[in-house]
Design a protein around this motif. Structure first.
Motif, short mmCIF file in Angstrom:
data_model
loop_
_atom_site.label_atom_id
_atom_site.label_comp_id
_atom_site.label_asym_id
_atom_site.label_seq_id
_atom_site.Cartn_x
_atom_site.Cartn_y
_atom_site.Cartn_z
N VAL A 90 0.75 -0.84 0.09
CA VAL A 90 0.42 -0.16 0.07
C VAL A 90 0.83 1.13 0.04
CG1 VAL A 90 -2.09 1.00 1.06
CG2 VAL A 90 -1.79 -0.95 1.39
N VAL A 91 0.88 2.11 -0.48
CA VAL A 91 1.65 3.02 -0.95
C VAL A 91 0.54 4.73 -0.65
CG1 VAL A 91 2.44 5.28 -2.55
CG2 VAL A 91 2.49 1.52 -2.78
N VAL A 92 1.21 5.30 -0.06
CA VAL A 92 0.22 6.37 0.50
C VAL A 92 1.01 7.71 0.03
CG1 VAL A 92 -0.80 7.44 3.23
CG2 VAL A 92 -0.78 5.50 3.31
N ARG A 93 0.22 8.67 -0.35
CA ARG A 93 1.35 9.58 -0.53
C ARG A 93 0.40 10.94 -0.08
NH1 ARG A 93 0.50 13.37 -5.91
NH2 ARG A 93 1.88 14.84 -5.25
N VAL A 94 0.80 11.37 0.89
CA VAL A 94 0.48 12.96 1.91
C VAL A 94 0.95 14.00 0.70
CG1 VAL A 94 0.56 14.07 3.68
CG2 VAL A 94 1.40 12.27 3.31
N VAL A 95 -0.59 15.33 0.84
CA VAL A 95 0.25 16.35 0.04
C VAL A 95 -0.97 16.94 0.80
CG1 VAL A 95 -0.99 17.66 -1.81
CG2 VAL A 95 -1.23 14.70 -2.16
N CYS A 96 0.92 18.01 0.82
CA CYS A 96 0.02 19.47 2.19
C CYS A 96 -0.58 21.09 1.42
CB CYS A 96 1.24 18.97 2.70
SG CYS A 96 1.79 17.88 3.92
N PRO A 97 -0.73 21.36 1.27
CA PRO A 97 -1.31 22.50 0.82
C PRO A 97 -0.15 23.76 0.89
CG PRO A 97 -2.97 22.11 2.79
CD PRO A 97 -1.74 21.41 2.39
N THR A 98 -0.23 23.82 -0.04
CA THR A 98 1.19 25.26 -0.38
C THR A 98 0.33 26.32 0.89
OG1 THR A 98 -0.18 26.48 -2.56
CG2 THR A 98 2.20 24.54 -2.63
N ILE A 99 1.62 27.14 1.00
CA ILE A 99 1.84 28.81 1.80
C ILE A 99 2.21 29.77 1.17
CG2 ILE A 99 2.52 29.36 3.87
CD1 ILE A 99 2.86 27.05 5.10
N ASN A 100 1.04 30.59 1.44
CA ASN A 100 1.05 31.72 0.35
C ASN A 100 2.49 32.69 1.61
OD1 ASN A 100 -0.73 31.64 -1.07
ND2 ASN A 100 -1.94 32.84 -0.74
N GLN A 101 3.51 32.61 0.61
CA GLN A 101 4.67 34.00 1.21
C GLN A 101 4.40 35.34 1.17
OE1 GLN A 101 6.69 32.02 2.67
NE2 GLN A 101 5.86 30.16 2.22
N TYR A 102 4.49 36.11 2.22
CA TYR A 102 4.09 38.00 1.89
C TYR A 102 5.89 38.17 2.20
CZ TYR A 102 -0.38 36.05 2.27
OH TYR A 102 -1.63 35.24 2.31
N ASP A 103 6.08 39.35 1.36
CA ASP A 103 6.74 40.04 1.58
C ASP A 103 6.99 40.64 2.76
OD1 ASP A 103 5.90 42.94 1.88
OD2 ASP A 103 5.89 41.83 -0.94
N ALA A 104 8.56 41.29 3.41
CA ALA A 104 8.06 42.15 5.16
C ALA A 104 7.05 43.15 5.28
CB ALA A 104 9.75 42.34 4.85
N LYS A 105 7.44 44.34 4.49
CA LYS A 105 6.87 45.28 4.09
C LYS A 105 5.83 44.97 4.42
CE LYS A 105 5.96 49.38 0.86
NZ LYS A 105 5.94 49.79 0.16
N THR A 106 4.58 43.86 3.21
CA THR A 106 3.32 44.06 3.61
C THR A 106 3.71 42.92 5.00
OG1 THR A 106 3.09 42.99 1.95
CG2 THR A 106 1.61 41.55 2.34
N GLN A 107 4.51 42.19 5.58
CA GLN A 107 3.84 41.51 7.22
C GLN A 107 3.97 42.77 8.01
OE1 GLN A 107 6.72 37.95 8.02
NE2 GLN A 107 6.83 37.68 4.93
N GLU A 108 4.76 43.52 7.57
CA GLU A 108 4.80 44.48 8.54
C GLU A 108 3.59 46.07 8.45
OE1 GLU A 108 8.45 46.73 7.28
OE2 GLU A 108 9.90 44.74 8.19
N ARG A 109 2.92 45.96 7.09
CA ARG A 109 1.64 46.43 6.96
C ARG A 109 0.83 45.87 8.22
NH1 ARG A 109 -0.37 46.97 1.24
NH2 ARG A 109 -2.36 46.13 2.56
N ALA A 110 0.34 44.36 7.97
CA ALA A 110 -0.76 43.47 7.78
C ALA A 110 -0.61 43.72 9.77
CB ALA A 110 0.21 42.00 7.36
N LEU A 111 0.85 43.38 10.61
CA LEU A 111 0.87 44.18 11.97
C LEU A 111 0.62 44.83 12.34
CD1 LEU A 111 2.60 42.11 14.32
CD2 LEU A 111 4.21 43.00 14.43
#
Length: 77
Positions: free
Chosen positions: A22-43
């Motif tokens: 039996v072969v089991v393959r785990v598929v994980c969703p991708t995570i969006n990456q945000y630049d530092a400026k966008t992260q600072e604004r969100a914070l």
């Protein structure tokens, strides 16, 4: 009687004991990456929310989901 023979034959012949891997393959969703400026604004926007804001709860849930995805991706390598 014939109606019983066919399903039983299929069940018995479908189980080949020589190759039951039996072969089991785990598929994980991708995570969006945000630049530092966008992260600072969100914070800054997060910090401006009122203490009882429902958005704080939603953002906390989103953070936990991102953490779970990171763990999933690390385990599937």
């Amino acid at each position: 009687m014939m109606l019983l023979v066919l399903p039983m034959t299929l069940l018995l012949t479908a189980c080949d004991g020589t190759n039951s891997e039996v072969v089991v393959r785990v598929v994980c969703p991708t995570i969006n990456q945000y630049d530092a400026k966008t992260q600072e604004r969100a914070l800054a926007e997060y910090n401006a929310l009122p203490a009882g804001s429902a958005l704080r709860l939603f953002i906390g849930d989103y953070k936990r989901l991102r953490d779970q995805i990171r763990i999933c991706r690390a385990r599937s390598k």
